[in-house]
Design a protein around this motif. Sequence first.
Motif: not given
Lengths: 460, 460
Positions: B294-295, B298-300, B338, B340, B358-359, B451-452, B455
């Motif tokens: 998942e990471l 998303k590139g997060t 940031n 998320l 974000d990074r 993956a949210r 919620w």
Amino acid sequence: MSLDDAIETVLQKVLRRIRPTEEERAFVEGLMRELEEIARETIEDLGLDVKPYFVGSLAKDTYLAGDHDVDLFLAFPLDTPLEELREEGLRLGKAIAERLDSHEVAYAEHPYVRATYRGVKVDLVPCYDVESWRDVRTAVDRSILHTKWVNEHLNGRNDDVRLLKRFLKGINAYGSEVYVRGFSGYLAEILVIKYGSFLKVLENSDFILRQKVIDPAGWLRREPEPAMKTVKRETEEDKPLIVIDPVDPRRNVAANLSWEKYGRFYFKAHQFLENPSEEFFFPETRKSGSYLAELRRKGTHLVTLVFKVQELVDDLLLPQLERSARGFERALSREGFNVLGWNVGRSSGKAFIMLEVDRRERERVKIKPGPEFFTERGWDFYRKNGKVWLIGKRLYAEKRVKESILEVIEELLKKNAVALGKGIRENVKRAEIVLDYVPKELEDEAYLFLAREKWSLKEQ
Amino acid sequence: MSLDDAIETVLQKVLRRIRPTEEERAFVEGLMRELEEIARETIEDLGLDVKPYFVGSLAKDTYLAGDHDVDLFLAFPLDTPLEELREEGLRLGKAIAERLDSHEVAYAEHPYVRATYRGVKVDLVPCYDVESWRDVRTAVDRSILHTKWVNEHLNGRNDDVRLLKRFLKGINAYGSEVYVRGFSGYLAEILVIKYGSFLKVLENSDFILRQKVIDPAGWLRREPEPAMKTVKRETEEDKPLIVIDPVDPRRNVAANLSWEKYGRFYFKAHQFLENPSEEFFFPETRKSGSYLAELRRKGTHLVTLVFKVQELVDDLLLPQLERSARGFERALSREGFNVLGWNVGRSSGKAFIMLEVDRRERERVKIKPGPEFFTERGWDFYRKNGKVWLIGKRLYAEKRVKESILEVIEELLKKNAVALGKGIRENVKRAEIVLDYVPKELEDEAYLFLAREKWSLKEQ
């Protein structure tokens, strides 16, 4: 050697370089006599009622050695209709220029003739023969009054003006053009007249700022209404200095002076008085280095847009470039990139915009805020997006986005999502965009920008 | 099969699972009789003037099969001083519990006894024997009134309440605890009474929200002053629903209901009515996946803080974790990262805070804004910093900063620059912090968060 002596020594050395020699002076004076003669004859030939005036630094004897462009103003009677002044002024200018070496027509508020004569640039500018600010009708009309006022008040301090002008040039704070926003020559003259000498002006760099309003001609007493209006207007615009024009209470001579340029003057004045050197007047070319090493040191990235611009003059181009750079700063920040600084300019006939950014890639997804869930738009959002969740009453979804800053910029430009300067919009959209690399001719510029040498207040 | 029939089939199936059997019912009724007997005897033995009341879902016959904890309230006369109620109430509770299987003292607004008897949890709670809201003195006093009101108005719709409670549990919107902020059992009962049935409540999910104020007992007419005050207060706090308590006009039964949980109910109600299935009531365990994948997708990046917490109950711990997560979100955003999303919880005796960022690294320099240049502080800034430049009248300098997010977080914690929940501040500061990796037992949690799924409003 005391500090005072050291300063005096430096000033004498500088003066030897900037004060015109007797030969140059004789040449300039001869040139002016000839030009006046030619102008008078031409005026007579054309049967016009026009007076020729020399204005600018030559007329005030405040020009720097080697820098002796001529401003010859052709003053028409006040009752001349504007249209006639434009036509006859241009005709007269051309007729005079015919007797000089070469010429072309240039355009400001109205057209004028730029000629050269014996290797010197000669501007032939039509204007009204005004005697007071109440007569002023075009932007150039005040020049005759300026020249007259300075000559009446300078009292032999011409060399002080030369020193101040050269000092301002050396620290990169000279010129009131919109892309410089520094001190005009006229402002330098007023400051010398008001504070007494080059050194007094430097010593008062702090006081001048605190005093804020300078009124050498006493307008606030003589014409309180227009003068107060000027003070109020310029105060509201937060100008660093309000110098009520000695020949026109409606005008702030320092209207174009920016805080940045006053700040440069402020710090450099302090530095010079503590540690005098010729360097301030004649700086060595700024030391350069490797922009790539600078990027590595800072861990930042450089986006450069290079593009052709037509024959836009700097006065028009540079503000547009600045506006565009600020547009990129805002647009990229909305996209999650931080712009640490920007730099614009022109090089080898092309314009450039440099953006120093925090990263070259961002995350591949963005959290997209949606509407409140119980609305029609909420249902739309719910249906249109894959995974959807709530924070408070608002829906959120995930959005896949471009990763690389170059792709992001291309997309922003395609969607017209960057506020660009109007005159260069299409050019920017066709720009070549490069990352962490600049063409050979921009390497120094990139270094000076990334190292902030370009604006550094400390290094000379 | 029509949609109505399909719904009816599902509801019948669900009811077979949640309606207590005759055996359970007989067991529960026997239990209650025995407990009442024990209570009465003990009260008499101690010579107290106390009435025992059963409250809660057992007393209202709205409990779900297998979920039959007993709430036995011990009601003291109104003229009992509070201190005496606390002492005597605890003494009485203990005396009753002595005759049960085991017990301990628990603490809410005042202490009470938690006992077990024949495998069932029995809470023995002292309260005042109130007959009207004007008598209410402690938080639990209303329970007797609630039970009475529901029993008077439910009119046999007990199974509808069971369905609604099970539905709310299934969609993860049941419970008014501060870390759930969902629907309480009492609220579910009121909604069934007000709208007539389980299905009517679901069909009105939109109308209920628009109606906003629900006043089943007509307080706005009978007691306009306290009722209007309630409406005003809760409206100002932007609560999704204002249900004036039928037994107390000063109280919003839905005070703890969050927009998120109402939103879940809203969407799930629509989904169920369009596409009924048992899944809503008994969801399969959420599908899991790889948080690392998942990471990558998303590139997060994922920062996880794991730390010990003492015996803090969830009611206290979770709000503190949420506050701390929000503190990290703000602090990291000031530092250029940031966040998320975040996720908090407890697992294997430890608490965790997850931050999706974000990074993992930021640029090594930061542009540091300084004061206005012409001030004392301006000169300090000018002297203290290496390279200094101006933007407007403000000085700027470059500052070297930590690159990695883990170092940044450690520094922030050391400098107390993160707003943390008070009760866990020291624990967080001693947390183990890991990047893009979580302990085995948090892998599923990490996936559901990233993956949210946790919620998501769509997947069941």
